[in-house]
Design a protein around this motif. Structure first.
Motif, PDB file in Angstrom:
ATOM      1  N   LEU A 163      38.760 102.943 -17.240  1.00  0.00           N
ATOM      2  CA  LEU A 163      37.637 102.045 -16.990  1.00  0.00           C
ATOM      3  C   LEU A 163      37.625 101.412 -15.607  1.00  0.00           C
ATOM      4  N   TYR A 164      38.762 101.379 -14.940  1.00  0.00           N
ATOM      5  CA  TYR A 164      38.845 100.745 -13.624  1.00  0.00           C
ATOM      6  C   TYR A 164      39.005 101.808 -12.551  1.00  0.00           C
ATOM      7  N   MET A 267      46.205  90.926 -21.671  1.00  0.00           N
ATOM      8  CA  MET A 267      45.328  90.633 -22.793  1.00  0.00           C
ATOM      9  C   MET A 267      45.018  89.140 -22.755  1.00  0.00           C
ATOM     10  N   ALA A 268      43.728  88.797 -22.804  1.00  0.00           N
ATOM     11  CA  ALA A 268      43.324  87.398 -22.709  1.00  0.00           C
ATOM     12  C   ALA A 268      42.823  86.894 -24.052  1.00  0.00           C
ATOM     13  N   THR A 314      41.125  82.488  -4.486  1.00  0.00           N
ATOM     14  CA  THR A 314      39.869  81.824  -4.854  1.00  0.00           C
ATOM     15  C   THR A 314      38.831  82.788  -5.423  1.00  0.00           C
ATOM     16  N   LYS A 315      39.015  84.093  -5.218  1.00  0.00           N
ATOM     17  CA  LYS A 315      38.075  85.078  -5.749  1.00  0.00           C
ATOM     18  C   LYS A 315      38.745  85.846  -6.885  1.00  0.00           C
ATOM     19  N   VAL A 316      38.136  85.804  -8.057  1.00  0.00           N
ATOM     20  CA  VAL A 316      38.667  86.498  -9.229  1.00  0.00           C
ATOM     21  C   VAL A 316      37.545  87.303  -9.872  1.00  0.00           C
ATOM     22  N   ASP A 317      37.720  88.594  -9.978  1.00  0.00           N
ATOM     23  CA  ASP A 317      36.766  89.467 -10.654  1.00  0.00           C
ATOM     24  C   ASP A 317      37.368  89.913 -11.983  1.00  0.00           C
ATOM     25  N   ILE A 318      36.527  89.956 -13.031  1.00  0.00           N
ATOM     26  CA  ILE A 318      36.996  90.298 -14.371  1.00  0.00           C
ATOM     27  C   ILE A 318      36.453  91.657 -14.787  1.00  0.00           C
ATOM     28  N   PHE A 319      37.340  92.502 -15.316  1.00  0.00           N
ATOM     29  CA  PHE A 319      36.938  93.792 -15.859  1.00  0.00           C
ATOM     30  C   PHE A 319      37.410  93.859 -17.303  1.00  0.00           C
ATOM     31  N   MET A 327      41.908  91.930 -14.760  1.00  0.00           N
ATOM     32  CA  MET A 327      41.500  90.957 -13.761  1.00  0.00           C
ATOM     33  C   MET A 327      41.924  91.379 -12.349  1.00  0.00           C
ATOM     34  N   LEU A 328      41.154  90.901 -11.369  1.00  0.00           N
ATOM     35  CA  LEU A 328      41.528  91.021  -9.973  1.00  0.00           C
ATOM     36  C   LEU A 328      41.610  89.636  -9.366  1.00  0.00           C
TER      37      LEU A 328
END
Length: 328
Positions: A163-164, A267-268, A314-319, A327-328
């Motif tokens: 997926l990534y 896993m969140a 400060t920048k977080v992208d979620i997949f 997460m990134l």
């Protein structure tokens, strides 16, 4: 072979979940959790802090956080009902979400007069064994643990890998806590242009085989991390408390160039605590992290973001993946 491995992993997860649910249920009964909620009224929903205020303990804050993790397991199995409460202000310390718990038809019958045991109070006060220190004294146990983590990590990473698509754009990737390098070898074999660095403790690296495209580096991630363009942390942060995670992420920050990034695979915990297999698996893993580590835990996305922000990310992208969050 791959299908069999998936099946074995699922069965092991389900069996572990059954055992964990029984442990959480026993703890709640002996701590009179169901009695405390019942005494508050027929439709009462209490937070973990409100429940722990009725239980004698030397450290109410720590005890409430520990009890929260027990209650979430019971809620995920419909033994308690859960209401998600949005935190006020700046999302609370560490971005912690708040839930309240009420009785269901199942749990109304569980109120009893059994007394609270010293053993359970000790658990609520956070007197846990340190898993990794113990394994350091038991080589065979450490070997079994490493083998389990290798198989488990391989199965989990298959979903991420599908997926990534960000790995194809990398020039260099360092897997911190990468074990013997299995995950990194998968990436470098698929993308041969990626230079792979596998970083782990010396005794782990000593047992690591030679892998195409992978260089093994020994060290302690809490002391320093070699410079790299991109860093991968797969199922690492859940082993540690917030302060250790901040130390690790700060070391990552110092090791990265200006345009570098950290890729976190974890896993969140959903803030809504949905009653499905995926949510139950995460809650059960969190429960076992509580039992087996000194401060390890699963986190919500808000808690992950707070950890990153605390050290400068400060920048977080979620997949989103099937197994949890990427997460990134």
């Amino acid at each position: 072979m791959e299908v069999q491995a998936d099946g074995d992993h699922f069965i092991s997860s389900q069996l572990g979940g059954l055992a964990g649910t029984q442990m959480a249920l026993r703890a709640a009964i002996e701590l009179k959790v169901f009695n405390i909620i019942a005494d508050a009224g027929p439709d009462a929903h209490l937070s973990a802090a409100e429940i722990i205020s009725k239980i004698p303990t030397k450290d109410p804050s720590s005890a409430a956080w520990t009890l929260e993790r027990v209650l979430r397991v019971l809620g995920g199995n419909s033994i308690l009902s859960i209401i998600s409460r949005k935190p006020s202000g700046n999302n609370g310390e560490h971005g912690r979400h708040e839930w309240t718990y009420g009785l269901t038809k199942k749990s109304r019958r569980l109120a009893s007069s059994s007394s609270t045991t010293d053993e359970l109070l000790a658990i609520l006060q956070g007197l846990w064994s340190e898993l990794f220190d113990y394994m350091g004294e038991k080589p065979r146990l450490r070997q079994l643990f490493d083998e389990f983590m290798e198989v488990s990590g391989k199965l989990q990473f298959e979903d991420v890998f599908k997926l990534y698509g960000g790995f194809k754009d990398l020039k260099e990737l360092m897997d911190v806590g990468g074990g013997i390098g299995t995950t990194l070898a998968k990436i470098t074999s698929t993308y041969p242009h990626v230079r792979g660095l596998n970083f782990d403790l010396p005794h782990v690296i000593d047992a690591a085989p030679k892998l195409p495209g992978v260089k093994h580096v020994a060290g302690d991630m809490f002391k320093w991390i070699p410079n790299a363009q991109t860093i991968l942390l797969q199922c690492i942060l859940h082993n540690w408390d917030d302060e250790h995670c901040k130390k690790l992420l700060r070391n990552c920050w110092e090791a990265l160039p200006q345009e570098g990034k950290v890729i976190i695979v974890e896993m969140a915990i959903s803030e809504e605590l949905e009653n499905n297999v995926e949510a139950k698996d995460v809650l059960m893993e969190d429960f076992f992290m509580m039992l087996l580590t000194n401060g390890g835990k699963k986190r919500t996305l808000a808690e992950f973001k707070d950890l990153g922000n605390a050290v400068g990310f400060t920048k977080v992208d979620i997949f989103q993946c099937l197994i949890g969050q990427f997460m990134l």
